[in-house]
Design a protein around this motif. Sequence first.
Motif, PDB file in Angstrom:
ATOM      1  N   SER A 197      -5.082  15.252   3.805  1.00  8.82           N
ATOM      2  CA  SER A 197      -5.616  14.311   2.863  1.00  8.82           C
ATOM      3  C   SER A 197      -4.433  12.434   2.989  1.00  8.82           C
ATOM      4  O   SER A 197      -3.429  13.788   2.596  1.00  8.82           O
ATOM      5  CB  SER A 197      -6.290  14.712   1.601  1.00  8.82           C
ATOM      6  OG  SER A 197      -7.405  15.625   1.812  1.00  8.82           O
ATOM      7  N   CYS A 198      -5.220  12.135   2.449  1.00  7.58           N
ATOM      8  CA  CYS A 198      -4.588  10.513   2.845  1.00  7.58           C
ATOM      9  C   CYS A 198      -4.811   9.827   1.393  1.00  7.58           C
ATOM     10  O   CYS A 198      -5.789   9.293   1.527  1.00  7.58           O
ATOM     11  CB  CYS A 198      -4.099  10.076   3.659  1.00  7.58           C
ATOM     12  SG  CYS A 198      -2.689   8.785   3.450  1.00  7.58           S
ATOM     13  N   ALA A 199      -3.781  10.153   0.263  1.00  8.27           N
ATOM     14  CA  ALA A 199      -4.567   8.522  -0.418  1.00  8.27           C
ATOM     15  C   ALA A 199      -4.118   7.472  -0.654  1.00  8.27           C
ATOM     16  O   ALA A 199      -2.451   7.853  -0.525  1.00  8.27           O
ATOM     17  CB  ALA A 199      -4.617   9.904  -1.857  1.00  8.27           C
ATOM     18  N   ALA A 200      -4.194   6.551  -0.716  1.00  6.43           N
ATOM     19  CA  ALA A 200      -3.832   5.180  -0.562  1.00  6.43           C
ATOM     20  C   ALA A 200      -3.625   4.692  -1.941  1.00  6.43           C
ATOM     21  O   ALA A 200      -5.518   4.257  -3.096  1.00  6.43           O
ATOM     22  CB  ALA A 200      -4.670   3.893   0.398  1.00  6.43           C
ATOM     23  N   SER A 201      -2.827   3.329  -2.696  1.00  7.46           N
ATOM     24  CA  SER A 201      -3.611   3.231  -4.079  1.00  7.46           C
ATOM     25  C   SER A 201      -2.340   1.631  -3.350  1.00  7.46           C
ATOM     26  O   SER A 201      -1.613   1.607  -2.262  1.00  7.46           O
ATOM     27  CB  SER A 201      -2.420   3.917  -4.693  1.00  7.46           C
ATOM     28  OG  SER A 201      -0.790   4.006  -4.173  1.00  7.46           O
ATOM     29  N   GLY A 202      -2.532   0.658  -3.909  1.00 14.03           N
ATOM     30  CA  GLY A 202      -1.790  -0.245  -3.929  1.00 14.03           C
ATOM     31  C   GLY A 202      -2.857  -1.748  -3.367  1.00 14.03           C
ATOM     32  O   GLY A 202      -1.808  -2.488  -2.967  1.00 14.03           O
ATOM     33  N   GLY A 203      -3.743  -1.340  -2.872  1.00 13.10           N
ATOM     34  CA  GLY A 203      -4.479  -2.161  -1.575  1.00 13.10           C
ATOM     35  C   GLY A 203      -5.976  -2.366  -2.267  1.00 13.10           C
ATOM     36  O   GLY A 203      -6.283  -1.294  -2.268  1.00 13.10           O
ATOM     37  N   ALA A 234      -1.438   6.784   8.409  1.00 12.23           N
ATOM     38  CA  ALA A 234      -0.727   5.033   8.419  1.00 12.23           C
ATOM     39  C   ALA A 234      -2.051   4.039   7.756  1.00 12.23           C
ATOM     40  O   ALA A 234      -3.264   4.174   8.357  1.00 12.23           O
ATOM     41  CB  ALA A 234      -0.574   4.642   9.780  1.00 12.23           C
ATOM     42  N   ALA A 235      -1.741   2.788   7.592  1.00 10.29           N
ATOM     43  CA  ALA A 235      -3.059   2.273   7.087  1.00 10.29           C
ATOM     44  C   ALA A 235      -2.954   0.776   8.297  1.00 10.29           C
ATOM     45  O   ALA A 235      -1.635   0.237   8.543  1.00 10.29           O
ATOM     46  CB  ALA A 235      -3.234   0.826   5.900  1.00 10.29           C
ATOM     47  N   SER A 236      -3.957  -0.142   8.476  1.00  6.76           N
ATOM     48  CA  SER A 236      -3.737  -1.291   9.425  1.00  6.76           C
ATOM     49  C   SER A 236      -4.473  -2.401   8.594  1.00  6.76           C
ATOM     50  O   SER A 236      -5.215  -2.021   8.781  1.00  6.76           O
ATOM     51  CB  SER A 236      -4.429  -1.126  10.934  1.00  6.76           C
ATOM     52  OG  SER A 236      -4.317  -2.167  12.136  1.00  6.76           O
ATOM     53  N   GLN A 237      -4.072  -3.587   8.861  1.00  6.10           N
ATOM     54  CA  GLN A 237      -4.478  -4.749   8.215  1.00  6.10           C
ATOM     55  C   GLN A 237      -5.019  -5.409   9.453  1.00  6.10           C
ATOM     56  O   GLN A 237      -5.377  -6.736   8.653  1.00  6.10           O
ATOM     57  CB  GLN A 237      -4.136  -5.413   7.228  1.00  6.10           C
ATOM     58  CG  GLN A 237      -3.086  -5.041   5.755  1.00  6.10           C
ATOM     59  CD  GLN A 237      -2.429  -6.092   5.128  1.00  6.10           C
ATOM     60  OE1 GLN A 237      -3.052  -5.960   4.017  1.00  6.10           O
ATOM     61  NE2 GLN A 237      -1.380  -5.822   5.773  1.00  6.10           N
ATOM     62  N   ASN A 287     -10.722   5.851  -1.890  1.00  8.07           N
ATOM     63  CA  ASN A 287      -9.266   5.345  -1.299  1.00  8.07           C
ATOM     64  C   ASN A 287      -8.525   6.517  -0.519  1.00  8.07           C
ATOM     65  O   ASN A 287      -7.323   6.579  -0.098  1.00  8.07           O
ATOM     66  CB  ASN A 287      -8.197   4.957  -2.107  1.00  8.07           C
ATOM     67  CG  ASN A 287      -8.734   3.648  -2.887  1.00  8.07           C
ATOM     68  OD1 ASN A 287      -9.529   2.849  -2.348  1.00  8.07           O
ATOM     69  ND2 ASN A 287      -8.102   3.102  -3.728  1.00  8.07           N
ATOM     70  N   THR A 288      -9.491   7.319   0.206  1.00 11.93           N
ATOM     71  CA  THR A 288      -9.385   8.737   1.229  1.00 11.93           C
ATOM     72  C   THR A 288      -9.328   9.121   2.184  1.00 11.93           C
ATOM     73  O   THR A 288     -10.625   8.594   2.373  1.00 11.93           O
ATOM     74  CB  THR A 288      -9.199   9.461  -0.082  1.00 11.93           C
ATOM     75  OG1 THR A 288      -8.863  10.090  -1.104  1.00 11.93           O
ATOM     76  CG2 THR A 288      -8.739  11.669   0.420  1.00 11.93           C
ATOM     77  N   VAL A 289      -8.328   9.202   3.351  1.00 13.22           N
ATOM     78  CA  VAL A 289      -8.971   9.033   4.203  1.00 13.22           C
ATOM     79  C   VAL A 289      -8.182  11.450   4.973  1.00 13.22           C
ATOM     80  O   VAL A 289      -7.354  11.080   4.131  1.00 13.22           O
ATOM     81  CB  VAL A 289      -7.932   8.661   5.476  1.00 13.22           C
ATOM     82  CG1 VAL A 289      -6.581   8.386   5.386  1.00 13.22           C
ATOM     83  CG2 VAL A 289      -8.785   8.829   7.300  1.00 13.22           C
ATOM     84  N   VAL A 318       1.036  -1.260  -0.401  1.00 15.36           N
ATOM     85  CA  VAL A 318       0.043   0.165  -0.492  1.00 15.36           C
ATOM     86  C   VAL A 318       1.607   1.006   0.317  1.00 15.36           C
ATOM     87  O   VAL A 318       1.906   1.249   1.067  1.00 15.36           O
ATOM     88  CB  VAL A 318      -0.645  -0.200   1.004  1.00 15.36           C
ATOM     89  CG1 VAL A 318      -1.432   1.645   1.046  1.00 15.36           C
ATOM     90  CG2 VAL A 318      -1.874  -0.959   1.024  1.00 15.36           C
ATOM     91  N   HIS A 319       0.212   2.141  -0.818  1.00 13.19           N
ATOM     92  CA  HIS A 319       1.437   3.714  -1.165  1.00 13.19           C
ATOM     93  C   HIS A 319       0.208   4.422  -0.524  1.00 13.19           C
ATOM     94  O   HIS A 319      -0.504   4.633  -0.736  1.00 13.19           O
ATOM     95  CB  HIS A 319       1.885   3.457  -2.489  1.00 13.19           C
ATOM     96  CG  HIS A 319       2.500   4.775  -2.598  1.00 13.19           C
ATOM     97  ND1 HIS A 319       3.513   4.921  -1.749  1.00 13.19           N
ATOM     98  CD2 HIS A 319       2.147   5.742  -3.403  1.00 13.19           C
ATOM     99  CE1 HIS A 319       4.333   6.364  -2.662  1.00 13.19           C
ATOM    100  NE2 HIS A 319       3.455   6.790  -3.588  1.00 13.19           N
TER     101      HIS A 319
END
Length: 128
Positions: free
Chosen positions: A21-27, A97-100, A77-79, A2-3
């Motif tokens: 803002s936090c944009a996520a990609s790849g997951g 940060a991202a948590s699985q 895909n944004t927080v 995840v990026h």
Amino acid sequence: QVHLVESGGGLVQAGDSLRLSCAASGGIFSGYTMGWFRQAPGKEREFVAAIRWSGGSTTYTDSVKGRFTISRDNAKNTVYLQMNSLKSEDTAVYYCAASQQYYSSNLDYFRETSFDYWGQGTQVTVSS
């Protein structure tokens, strides 16, 4: 992998507002708990807020309760972190940060080790 890319930081005066803002990609964004941490100069990184995958459960550190709001848009895909009534002590680099990992207690997301992926950070400076 995840990026995460944060944006929205800047220099503001005490009492002003900012939205990060936090944009996520790849997951699979919708499956992650997302969090915001911050690190002030000379201090350790600390938890700010977290939001579970559905957006229905949020948690905050005491110093920002009532002033900051975390939210997410799974379609984008944004927080986000809406920060109001900013104080000089909010000055820090803010990290997304991202948590699985699943924890039944929101308190477990206060730990950095509960998060698997991190952004590079965005600077927030509040002048008094």
